[in-house]
Design a protein around this motif. Structure first.
Motif, short mmCIF file in Angstrom:
data_model
loop_
_atom_site.label_atom_id
_atom_site.label_comp_id
_atom_site.label_asym_id
_atom_site.label_seq_id
_atom_site.Cartn_x
_atom_site.Cartn_y
_atom_site.Cartn_z
N LYS A 414 0.82 -1.22 0.00
CA LYS A 414 0.00 0.00 0.00
C LYS A 414 0.86 1.27 0.00
O LYS A 414 0.70 2.14 -0.86
CB LYS A 414 -0.91 -0.01 1.22
CG LYS A 414 -1.97 1.08 1.22
CD LYS A 414 -2.99 0.83 2.34
CE LYS A 414 -4.16 1.79 2.22
NZ LYS A 414 -5.22 1.45 3.20
N ASP A 415 1.77 1.35 0.95
CA ASP A 415 2.59 2.56 1.04
C ASP A 415 3.55 2.67 -0.14
O ASP A 415 3.87 3.78 -0.59
CB ASP A 415 3.37 2.58 2.35
CG ASP A 415 2.46 2.89 3.55
OD1 ASP A 415 1.24 2.93 3.36
OD2 ASP A 415 2.99 3.06 4.66
N ALA A 416 4.02 1.52 -0.64
CA ALA A 416 4.92 1.55 -1.80
C ALA A 416 4.21 2.08 -3.04
O ALA A 416 4.79 2.85 -3.82
CB ALA A 416 5.49 0.15 -2.06
N VAL A 417 2.97 1.68 -3.22
CA VAL A 417 2.19 2.19 -4.36
C VAL A 417 1.98 3.70 -4.22
O VAL A 417 2.14 4.45 -5.20
CB VAL A 417 0.85 1.45 -4.47
CG1 VAL A 417 -0.10 2.20 -5.42
CG2 VAL A 417 1.07 0.03 -4.95
N PHE A 418 1.62 4.16 -3.04
CA PHE A 418 1.46 5.60 -2.84
C PHE A 418 2.75 6.34 -3.15
O PHE A 418 2.74 7.41 -3.77
CB PHE A 418 1.04 5.90 -1.39
CG PHE A 418 -0.34 5.43 -1.04
CD1 PHE A 418 -1.28 5.17 -2.02
CD2 PHE A 418 -0.71 5.24 0.29
CE1 PHE A 418 -2.55 4.73 -1.70
CE2 PHE A 418 -1.98 4.81 0.62
CZ PHE A 418 -2.90 4.54 -0.38
N PHE A 419 3.88 5.76 -2.73
CA PHE A 419 5.17 6.40 -3.00
C PHE A 419 5.44 6.46 -4.50
O PHE A 419 5.82 7.51 -5.03
CB PHE A 419 6.30 5.65 -2.30
CG PHE A 419 7.65 6.22 -2.60
CD1 PHE A 419 8.13 7.33 -1.93
CD2 PHE A 419 8.45 5.67 -3.61
CE1 PHE A 419 9.37 7.88 -2.23
CE2 PHE A 419 9.69 6.20 -3.93
CZ PHE A 419 10.15 7.31 -3.23
N MET A 420 5.27 5.34 -5.20
CA MET A 420 5.55 5.31 -6.64
C MET A 420 4.65 6.26 -7.40
O MET A 420 5.05 6.82 -8.43
CB MET A 420 5.41 3.88 -7.17
CG MET A 420 6.52 2.94 -6.73
SD MET A 420 6.48 1.30 -7.52
CE MET A 420 5.09 0.54 -6.67
N ASP A 421 3.45 6.44 -6.90
CA ASP A 421 2.53 7.37 -7.56
C ASP A 421 2.95 8.82 -7.35
O ASP A 421 2.81 9.66 -8.25
CB ASP A 421 1.11 7.15 -7.03
CG ASP A 421 0.11 8.06 -7.71
OD1 ASP A 421 0.12 8.13 -8.96
OD2 ASP A 421 -0.68 8.71 -7.01
#
Length: 656
Positions: A414-421
């Motif tokens: 979840k947090d990795a996706v937010f970061f990549m976005d």
């Protein structure tokens, strides 16, 4: 700068060099706290008034493993003194016990007394200050200790339980490396040790055993080392040796290792015995380089300290992710679960993984700054974050273990996706980070492709847990990112992909391009951004092969003008095993029929031929001599070999 034999149980790791010297002892974490710091533990033979250490030139040595195990079969002979040794060594699979079964053969036609000496050099906690070594008469053993690190050394002449007792006949404990003291190994030169029972500071010990050999006869002795955090630990392990016997422990571990490695799921039919053996050797080697708490170490060859006062003994999330994918594909998905838990625990608050970590989960050393051009700068390689998400999806696809995905999903996915976005420019290209070689900051084809793959995987993982926000972010971002990569990172003039680009002062209207030919652009097909037979990919990969192939030795270099271990006058540096295997993967991916796989097999065989005689794979080979100038084993090399073999066999089956 190589380790020919690696032995370990994911808590105790023992590395042995080509002179049959123990050079690294890691405990209690693989890759952390090297208690030898690269210093050599020697074996000496005293007979007929002469002492000879088996690392000396008059010994002929042949290192080897027993097939499908981590048991060594190291043979050495000294024809001048008429002695032959067989060293069968391993670390117990369940207990932190290192065992050496040594068969000593008298090659002369007369009875002789043989004295064996074992020199034990420790630098506990990797320091060598404030150590203590003590002889314990009640158990007839030597113990080296400091704080919570204890190592017990004993010798056995018999494997029979009723005769089993530590058989150390001679010993010496003394000072080393300080005030002119060389160490107690010097005390063995006359065949008799001082029996000094204790020393503290910078110390070493030597233990000896005497046996009588008849003409052309052989005897067996056992050297053992137990590792623990206090006296109780090492003495309980000493009791296990006495109660179960060294032969039983060695046999049990050998059977366990053979059973474990043969659980692999790939169809290896049609491959040469050499390739099959290297495939299994790679699986076993990867296991030794993985810590029980989840850290997958890049390499644990301490000789690298000589060059930069640091080592490869760190957990790079990218390496760990790619190694995990290889192990998942090979049929060992459960093996990778601790790695994902490790990554979940170390994920930075912003949602990304940092440069590298120690095996205990603390942040590793780094040469990447937190400021650039007077502005805050994240010292990351964004591919490391993305590829862990990608690897987790691979785990799920192999196991359907949705409960584990739920366990690590927040924050790892979840947090990795937010970061990549969020970590992107207005034109959807990722913000600068460091390349996978860790040498330059920019926006790279490899990194951007890895982020694309991470978003694809993030979407599927989000679907598993019904996280609509993550699903929508990934769907929106991945399509825009793909178009941005094809627009910004493709060289329309040459018809190939750039290594990378940068935006001066973050102005996306002013693009600097890096046209250096770099093998890492293989990521464009590896991470599913474009198929391997797309004309743009074909031109890119053909260009790599043309520009980076090393004519003298074969193999593919990392990139043009690579400086790392480069010989004077050379342009491309040395060939790397992983880069050569990336080229093989491209040939496999684009193959339409069986004959199209011939080039891939040539590259696989090239890698096999550059492995050490024990099957250990280095990072790179010298472009002139073919020898390894850097670390061995490199865990990544073994993982790429495993993954390439799996892909080759799958494509061969489909196309046959």
């Amino acid at each position: 700068m190589t380790r020919y034999i690696v032995l370990g149980n994911q808590s105790l790791l023992i590395n042995i060099d080509k002179w049959f010297q123990v050079r690294d002892i890691y405990f209690p974490h693989v890759g952390q706290e090297n208690h030898l710091l690269g210093h050599a533990q020697r074996i000496g033979i005293y007979t007929d008034g002469r002492l000879s250490w088996i690392n000396e030139e008059d010994w002929e040595r042949k290192p080897a493993y027993k097939q499908d195990t981590l048991v060594s079969e190291n043979r050495t002979v000294n024809r001048e003194i008429g002695i032959e040794l067989l060293l069968e060594e391993n670390v117990c699979c369940q207990d932190n016990i290192f065992l050496r079964k040594i068969t000593i053969k008298n090659l002369q036609d007369r009875p002789r007394e043989i004295r064996l000496f074992f020199n034990n050099v420790f630098h506990l906690y990797g320091i060598g200050i404030g150590d203590t070594a003590v002889y314990q008469m009640d158990h007839n053993v030597v113990v080296h200790y400091k704080r919570a690190r204890y190592f017990l050394i004993g010798i056995l002449k018999s494997n029979r339980k009723e005769e089993m007792t530590s058989d150390i006949d001679d010993y010496a404990i003394g000072y080393a490396e300080e005030q002119g003291f060389k160490g107690t190994y010097v005390d063995a030169e006359d065949g008799v040790l001082s029996k000094n029972p204790v020393a503290q500071g910078s110390v070493d010990s030597t233990v000896g055993i005497s046996i009588q050999l008849q003409s052309n006869d052989a005897e067996i002795i056992y050297y053992y080392l137990t590792a623990g955090k206090n006296f109780k630990d090492v003495y309980e392990l000493n009791d296990i040796v006495m109660e179960e016997g060294p032969e039983s422990l060695l046999k049990h571990t050998e059977e366990y290792e053979r059973s474990w490695v043969n659980r692999q799921s790939a169809d290896l039919s049609g491959l040469t015995p050499k390739i099959v053996d290297l495939y299994k050797r790679s699986l076993l080697t990867i296991k030794t380089q993985t810590d029980a708490d989840g850290g997958i170490l890049a390499a644990n060859d301490s000789d690298n300290i000589q060059f930069n006062h640091d080592t490869y003994s760190y957990v790079w999330p990218r390496d760990g992710a790619l190694i995990s994918i290889a192990m998942i594909n090979a049929g060992f998905p459960e093996f990778t679960k601790p790695f994902f838990r490790f990554c979940k625990n170390v994920l930075w608050w912003a949602g990304c993984l940092l440069h590298k970590y120690n095996p205990d989960g603390t942040l590793g050393s780094s040469w990447h700054p937190w400021v650039e051009y007077g502005e805050p700068s994240l010292p990351i390689q964004e591919d490391e974050t993305a590829l862990v998400v990608h690897a987790l999806l691979k785990y799920y696809e192999a196991t359907k273990d949705i409960e584990f995905v739920k366990e690590v999903y927040d924050p790892l996915v979840k947090d990795a996706v937010f970061f990549m976005d969020n970590y992107k420019y207005p034109n959807d290209i990722p913000v600068e980070s460091y390349d996978l070689w860790e040498e330059r900051r920019g926006i790279f084809t490899f990194t951007a492709s890895a982020v694309y793959r991470g978003l694809l995987s993030g979407e599927k993982l989000g679907q598993l847990v019904r996280d609509e926000k993550v699903i929508n972010i990934c769907k929106s971002r991945q399509s825009k990112l793909k178009q941005a990569i094809l627009r910004e990172l493709y060289d329309n003039e040459r018809g190939v992909f750039f290594r990378g680009i940068s935006y001066p002062n973050h102005d996306v209207e002013r693009k600097n391009v890096d046209r250096t030919v770099d093998s890492s652009v293989y990521g464009i097909f590896e991470f599913n951004l474009l198929p391997a037979d797309d004309p743009r990919v074909v031109r890119t990969m053909r260009n790599l092969e043309k520009k980076l192939w090393v004519l003298e030795t074969g193999g593919l270099a990392r990139y043009e003008n690579d400086f790392y271990h480069r010989k004077e006058g050379r342009t491309n540096g040395n060939p790397w095993l992983v880069c050569t295997l990336w080229l093989a993967k491209w040939y496999i991916a684009k193959a339409k029929e069986t004959k199209d796989l011939e080039k891939a097999l040539e590259l696989i065989n090239w890698v096999a031929d550059r492995s050490l005689e024990t099957g250990i794979m280095p990072e790179q080979v010298d472009s002139l001599t073919g020898e390894s100038p850097s670390v061995a084993p490199l865990t990544w090399s073994h993982a790429e070999f495993v993954d390439t073999i799996i892909r080759y066999q799958e494509k061969k089956t489909i196309k046959s």
